[in-house]
Write a protein that holds these residues in place. Structure first.
Motif, PDB file in Angstrom:
ATOM      1  N   PRO A 112       0.822  -1.220   0.000  1.00  0.00           N
ATOM      2  CA  PRO A 112       0.000   0.000   0.000  1.00  0.00           C
ATOM      3  C   PRO A 112       0.850   1.262   0.000  1.00  0.00           C
ATOM      4  CG  PRO A 112      -0.003  -1.028   2.169  1.00  0.00           C
ATOM      5  CD  PRO A 112       0.673  -1.994   1.251  1.00  0.00           C
ATOM      6  N   SER A 113       0.337   2.269  -0.699  1.00  0.00           N
ATOM      7  CA  SER A 113       1.025   3.561  -0.744  1.00  0.00           C
ATOM      8  C   SER A 113       0.237   4.641  -0.004  1.00  0.00           C
ATOM      9  CB  SER A 113       1.251   4.000  -2.194  1.00  0.00           C
ATOM     10  OG  SER A 113       0.022   4.047  -2.899  1.00  0.00           O
ATOM     11  N   ASN A 114      -1.067   4.430   0.168  1.00  0.00           N
ATOM     12  CA  ASN A 114      -1.898   5.393   0.893  1.00  0.00           C
ATOM     13  C   ASN A 114      -1.829   5.141   2.396  1.00  0.00           C
ATOM     14  OD1 ASN A 114      -2.745   6.622  -1.501  1.00  0.00           O
ATOM     15  ND2 ASN A 114      -4.431   5.156  -1.738  1.00  0.00           N
ATOM     16  N   GLU A 115      -2.117   6.175   3.165  1.00  0.00           N
ATOM     17  CA  GLU A 115      -1.902   6.126   4.605  1.00  0.00           C
ATOM     18  C   GLU A 115      -2.783   5.097   5.308  1.00  0.00           C
ATOM     19  OE1 GLU A 115       0.400   6.916   7.679  1.00  0.00           O
ATOM     20  OE2 GLU A 115       0.637   7.800   5.686  1.00  0.00           O
ATOM     21  N   VAL A 116      -4.074   5.018   4.943  1.00  0.00           N
ATOM     22  CA  VAL A 116      -4.978   4.110   5.647  1.00  0.00           C
ATOM     23  C   VAL A 116      -4.567   2.647   5.467  1.00  0.00           C
ATOM     24  CG1 VAL A 116      -7.352   3.253   5.795  1.00  0.00           C
ATOM     25  CG2 VAL A 116      -6.919   5.720   5.655  1.00  0.00           C
ATOM     26  N   PRO A 117      -4.402   2.156   4.224  1.00  0.00           N
ATOM     27  CA  PRO A 117      -3.958   0.757   4.092  1.00  0.00           C
ATOM     28  C   PRO A 117      -2.561   0.504   4.653  1.00  0.00           C
ATOM     29  CG  PRO A 117      -4.024   1.838   1.946  1.00  0.00           C
ATOM     30  CD  PRO A 117      -4.705   2.751   2.917  1.00  0.00           C
ATOM     31  N   LYS A 118      -1.686   1.499   4.595  1.00  0.00           N
ATOM     32  CA  LYS A 118      -0.352   1.334   5.186  1.00  0.00           C
ATOM     33  C   LYS A 118      -0.470   1.127   6.689  1.00  0.00           C
ATOM     34  CE  LYS A 118       3.111   3.968   4.030  1.00  0.00           C
ATOM     35  NZ  LYS A 118       3.913   5.169   3.675  1.00  0.00           N
ATOM     36  N   HIS A 119      -1.357   1.898   7.325  1.00  0.00           N
ATOM     37  CA  HIS A 119      -1.563   1.739   8.768  1.00  0.00           C
ATOM     38  C   HIS A 119      -2.141   0.362   9.081  1.00  0.00           C
ATOM     39  CE1 HIS A 119      -2.775   2.511  12.908  1.00  0.00           C
ATOM     40  NE2 HIS A 119      -3.993   2.104  12.580  1.00  0.00           N
ATOM     41  N   LEU A 120      -3.122  -0.088   8.280  1.00  0.00           N
ATOM     42  CA  LEU A 120      -3.730  -1.399   8.516  1.00  0.00           C
ATOM     43  C   LEU A 120      -2.705  -2.518   8.361  1.00  0.00           C
ATOM     44  CD1 LEU A 120      -7.282  -1.309   6.868  1.00  0.00           C
ATOM     45  CD2 LEU A 120      -6.730  -1.550   9.298  1.00  0.00           C
ATOM     46  N   LYS A 121      -1.851  -2.394   7.355  1.00  0.00           N
ATOM     47  CA  LYS A 121      -0.831  -3.421   7.143  1.00  0.00           C
ATOM     48  C   LYS A 121       0.123  -3.481   8.336  1.00  0.00           C
ATOM     49  CE  LYS A 121       2.822  -4.898   3.938  1.00  0.00           C
ATOM     50  NZ  LYS A 121       2.278  -6.188   3.496  1.00  0.00           N
ATOM     51  N   LYS A 122       0.578  -2.317   8.774  1.00  0.00           N
ATOM     52  CA  LYS A 122       1.473  -2.256   9.925  1.00  0.00           C
ATOM     53  C   LYS A 122       0.793  -2.825  11.165  1.00  0.00           C
ATOM     54  CE  LYS A 122       4.245   1.012  12.651  1.00  0.00           C
ATOM     55  NZ  LYS A 122       4.609   2.442  12.831  1.00  0.00           N
ATOM     56  N   TYR A 123      -0.492  -2.498  11.333  1.00  0.00           N
ATOM     57  CA  TYR A 123      -1.271  -2.956  12.477  1.00  0.00           C
ATOM     58  C   TYR A 123      -1.375  -4.482  12.492  1.00  0.00           C
ATOM     59  CZ  TYR A 123      -5.103  -2.773  15.895  1.00  0.00           C
ATOM     60  OH  TYR A 123      -5.881  -2.921  17.015  1.00  0.00           O
ATOM     61  N   HIS A 124      -1.626  -5.056  11.312  1.00  0.00           N
ATOM     62  CA  HIS A 124      -1.802  -6.503  11.242  1.00  0.00           C
ATOM     63  C   HIS A 124      -0.467  -7.231  11.339  1.00  0.00           C
ATOM     64  CE1 HIS A 124      -3.885 -10.190  10.588  1.00  0.00           C
ATOM     65  NE2 HIS A 124      -3.212 -10.464   9.480  1.00  0.00           N
ATOM     66  N   MET A 125       0.583  -6.700  10.724  1.00  0.00           N
ATOM     67  CA  MET A 125       1.897  -7.331  10.855  1.00  0.00           C
ATOM     68  C   MET A 125       2.379  -7.294  12.307  1.00  0.00           C
ATOM     69  SD  MET A 125       2.598  -8.540   7.900  1.00  0.00           S
ATOM     70  CE  MET A 125       0.810  -8.781   7.713  1.00  0.00           C
ATOM     71  N   ASN A 126       1.988  -6.254  13.021  1.00  0.00           N
ATOM     72  CA  ASN A 126       2.291  -6.151  14.450  1.00  0.00           C
ATOM     73  C   ASN A 126       1.652  -7.316  15.202  1.00  0.00           C
ATOM     74  OD1 ASN A 126       3.187  -4.593  16.890  1.00  0.00           O
ATOM     75  ND2 ASN A 126       0.989  -4.545  17.261  1.00  0.00           N
ATOM     76  N   HIS A 127       0.430  -7.668  14.807  1.00  0.00           N
ATOM     77  CA  HIS A 127      -0.273  -8.792  15.432  1.00  0.00           C
ATOM     78  C   HIS A 127       0.475 -10.106  15.180  1.00  0.00           C
ATOM     79  CE1 HIS A 127      -3.462 -11.580  16.581  1.00  0.00           C
ATOM     80  NE2 HIS A 127      -3.393 -12.124  15.372  1.00  0.00           N
ATOM     81  N   HIS A 128       1.046 -10.255  14.011  1.00  0.00           N
ATOM     82  CA  HIS A 128       1.731 -11.500  13.674  1.00  0.00           C
ATOM     83  C   HIS A 128       3.122 -11.602  14.288  1.00  0.00           C
ATOM     84  CE1 HIS A 128      -0.696 -13.881  10.899  1.00  0.00           C
ATOM     85  NE2 HIS A 128      -1.219 -12.740  10.487  1.00  0.00           N
ATOM     86  N   PHE A 129       3.846 -10.505  14.312  1.00  0.00           N
ATOM     87  CA  PHE A 129       5.272 -10.586  14.602  1.00  0.00           C
ATOM     88  C   PHE A 129       5.710  -9.904  15.897  1.00  0.00           C
ATOM     89  CE2 PHE A 129       4.913 -10.929   9.943  1.00  0.00           C
ATOM     90  CZ  PHE A 129       5.479 -12.183   9.785  1.00  0.00           C
ATOM     91  N   ARG A 130       4.799  -9.197  16.571  1.00  0.00           N
ATOM     92  CA  ARG A 130       5.227  -8.504  17.791  1.00  0.00           C
ATOM     93  C   ARG A 130       4.354  -8.848  18.988  1.00  0.00           C
ATOM     94  NH1 ARG A 130       5.251  -3.225  20.321  1.00  0.00           N
ATOM     95  NH2 ARG A 130       3.561  -2.486  18.987  1.00  0.00           N
ATOM     96  N   ILE A 131       3.055  -8.607  18.892  1.00  0.00           N
ATOM     97  CA  ILE A 131       2.146  -8.882  20.020  1.00  0.00           C
ATOM     98  C   ILE A 131       0.950  -9.664  19.474  1.00  0.00           C
ATOM     99  CG2 ILE A 131       0.827  -7.916  21.934  1.00  0.00           C
ATOM    100  CD1 ILE A 131       2.473  -5.410  21.745  1.00  0.00           C
ATOM    101  N   GLN A 132       1.045 -10.978  19.538  1.00  0.00           N
ATOM    102  CA  GLN A 132       0.035 -11.810  18.895  1.00  0.00           C
ATOM    103  C   GLN A 132      -1.250 -11.969  19.706  1.00  0.00           C
ATOM    104  OE1 GLN A 132       2.313 -15.365  18.048  1.00  0.00           O
ATOM    105  NE2 GLN A 132       3.170 -14.499  16.176  1.00  0.00           N
ATOM    106  N   HIS A 133      -1.248 -11.488  20.941  1.00  0.00           N
ATOM    107  CA  HIS A 133      -2.473 -11.566  21.746  1.00  0.00           C
ATOM    108  C   HIS A 133      -3.183 -10.208  21.823  1.00  0.00           C
ATOM    109  CE1 HIS A 133       0.674 -10.251  24.513  1.00  0.00           C
ATOM    110  NE2 HIS A 133      -0.281  -9.713  25.265  1.00  0.00           N
TER     111      HIS A 133
END
Length: 237
Positions: free
Chosen positions: A189-210
């Motif tokens: 993603p290049s737009n701010e909203v999808p970029k934020h969602l991607k970061k948010y979801h990758m955070n769930h997978h790789f940093r804080i999964q609960h």
């Protein structure tokens, strides 16, 4: 990976192995392997094929069904603005279903053989191999089975004229969720909203999964207190 004396062989079909991990399964499944090549699930080729779905199959199959049910409410007498309003309501309700399923079912902790096996098939495989592009969306055959009780549940909550449009909205929400989920893993993603969602979801997978159970938005994480802390907040503790 050695757990309780059992070795998971990643070069062999995994589904009937992971149950043997017992109490160690939860730790094992949350140690992701980042590879676009997914593992083999079953030795049987037919069963294996049923676990793999390309993302575009989801809108191709289910958008016509959404249109059919929305048109059903229109044929029963609802005007277009009413149908559209029910579609929006259905999408909104889906976001709560999405959050609830992800938090309480997809992240349930299991220790028994069949519990681990079922969880791996349902969601554990996604956390173990988060970049497996053919297992990011739900297989249509399984969705079709689950839609039957969902349709009956919607009919209990609404009137005969509003039920089809409300059901269509919920199904549309599901399609948006599955396509969004795929994009968050494989899109750039290049737009701010999808970029934020991607970061948010990758955070769930790789940093804080609960934490961070929302996929299409963080709304219900904010409501129910499962919003992941920022990196700055963690450093200050």
């Amino acid at each position: 990976m050695v757990a309780q004396g059992f070795v998971v062989d990643l070069n062999k079909p995994l589904v009937f192995q992971v149950g043997h991990l017992g109490e160690a399964y939860d730790e094992w499944v949350h140690q992701p392997i980042v590879s676009r090549e997914g593992p083999r699930f079953f030795a049987n080729d037919v069963m294996e094929a049923l676990t793999r779905t390309v993302w575009w199959v989801i809108p191709t199959i289910w958008i016509p069904v959404v249109c059919y049910f929305a048109a059903m409410s229109a044929r029963m007498g609802l005007v277009i603005p009413e149908v559209v309003s029910l579609l929006f309501l259905g999408v909104f309700l889906w976001t709560l279903v999405e959050y609830t399923l992800h938090r309480f079912l997809f992240h349930i902790k299991t220790t028994s053989y069949w519990g681990n096996t079922a969880h791996y098939l349902l969601h554990g495989c996604h956390h173990k191999h988060p970049m497996d592009g053919l297992r990011l969306v739900f297989p249509p055959a399984a969705t079709a089975i689950l839609l039957v009780p969902f349709w009956n549940f919607v009919k209990l909550l609404s009137t005969p004229t509003t039920a089809p449009a409300l059901f269509a909205g919920g199904l549309l929400g599901y399609v948006m969720y599955d396509c969004t989920h795929y994009y968050l893993h494989h899109g750039q993603p290049s737009n701010e909203v999808p970029k934020h969602l991607k970061k948010y979801h990758m955070n769930h997978h790789f940093r804080i999964q609960h934490k961070g159970y929302g996929i299409t938005s963080s709304l219900w994480d904010r409501v129910f207190g499962t919003l992941p802390p920022s990196k700055e907040a963690k450093k200050s503790r």
